[in-house]
Design a protein around this motif. Structure first.
Motif, short mmCIF file in Angstrom:
data_model
loop_
_atom_site.label_atom_id
_atom_site.label_comp_id
_atom_site.label_asym_id
_atom_site.label_seq_id
_atom_site.Cartn_x
_atom_site.Cartn_y
_atom_site.Cartn_z
N ASN A 3 -8.85 29.48 17.31
CA ASN A 3 -9.93 28.65 16.77
C ASN A 3 -11.29 29.26 17.12
O ASN A 3 -12.18 29.31 16.26
CB ASN A 3 -9.81 27.22 17.30
N ASN A 6 -11.98 32.27 14.94
CA ASN A 6 -12.29 31.87 13.56
C ASN A 6 -13.66 31.21 13.45
O ASN A 6 -14.36 31.40 12.46
CB ASN A 6 -11.19 30.95 13.02
N TYR A 10 -16.58 32.70 11.11
CA TYR A 10 -17.30 31.84 10.17
C TYR A 10 -18.81 31.88 10.45
O TYR A 10 -19.62 31.95 9.52
CB TYR A 10 -16.78 30.42 10.25
N LYS A 123 -5.72 33.38 6.50
CA LYS A 123 -5.80 32.16 7.32
C LYS A 123 -7.24 31.67 7.45
O LYS A 123 -7.48 30.48 7.54
CB LYS A 123 -5.27 32.42 8.73
N TYR A 124 -8.16 32.61 7.47
CA TYR A 124 -9.55 32.23 7.68
C TYR A 124 -10.06 31.30 6.58
O TYR A 124 -10.97 30.50 6.82
CB TYR A 124 -10.44 33.47 7.80
N GLU A 126 -8.52 28.76 5.28
CA GLU A 126 -8.21 27.40 5.71
C GLU A 126 -9.22 26.93 6.74
O GLU A 126 -9.67 25.78 6.70
CB GLU A 126 -6.79 27.34 6.28
N TYR A 127 -9.55 27.81 7.68
CA TYR A 127 -10.54 27.46 8.69
C TYR A 127 -11.92 27.27 8.06
O TYR A 127 -12.67 26.39 8.46
CB TYR A 127 -10.59 28.53 9.79
N GLU A 130 -12.14 23.89 6.73
CA GLU A 130 -12.28 22.94 7.83
C GLU A 130 -13.71 22.96 8.39
O GLU A 130 -14.31 21.92 8.65
CB GLU A 130 -11.28 23.29 8.93
N TYR A 131 -14.25 24.15 8.56
CA TYR A 131 -15.59 24.27 9.13
C TYR A 131 -16.68 23.94 8.12
O TYR A 131 -17.80 23.64 8.50
CB TYR A 131 -15.83 25.69 9.67
#
Length: 164
Positions: A3, A6, A10, A123-124, A126-127, A130-131
């Protein structure tokens, strides 16, 4: 760790994209796009050149900002491992010659960590979703933490070189 890495990725993406937008405001070469023959050409093509350039930076899968943030994330992990290994070598007073193989090994470790924690199967993205719903306060906090980490890492790097 996944986390945190990521969040860092971001934050670098956002910093680079915002710097691009700031550079747009002060870039004198953008005046070339305001020349009449350029405007006519863009109208014929049916594009807004400013929006197209911004899309090239903003694209989260293939954009320039995502490429820069990915490279910087790998570079930061590389510098972190190099600095820590340099400090350990100097503390333990080991007589080691740092050669190409040492740097390649650290680079491969950095690349593997970033690949498995951030880039594998995108995968990033998805993060990023979220962010993307963070409050402005959380966003600013995490960007400043990431910026502070970079400054701290630079200081650690120079301290590892100047040690003893």
């Amino acid at each position: 760790m996944k986390n945190s890495l990521n969040i860092f990725h971001y934050s670098i993406y956002l910093m680079h994209y915002k710097l691009h937008l700031l550079a747009n405001k002060i870039n004198p070469f953008r005046l070339l796009h305001k020349l009449p023959f350029q405007k006519r050409k863009y109208q014929q093509l049916g594009i807004d050149i400013d929006e197209e350039v911004n899309k090239a930076f903003r694209n989260k899968e293939y954009g320039l900002s995502i490429r820069v943030s990915g490279g910087l994330t790998i570079g930061v992990i590389f510098i972190l491992f190099f600095s820590l290994s340099n400090i350990i070598i100097k503390i333990l007073n080991i007589n080691v010659v740092l050669n190409v193989y040492f740097f390649a090994f650290i680079f491969l470790i950095s690349l593997a960590i970033c690949y498995y924690l951030v880039f594998k199967e995108n995968k990033y993205l998805e993060y990023f979703k979220e962010y993307g719903i963070w409050t402005k306060k959380d966003l600013i906090k995490n960007v400043w933490i990431s910026f502070g980490f970079i400054i701290g890492l630079i200081l650690l790097f120079f301290a590892s070189l100047l040690m003893f």
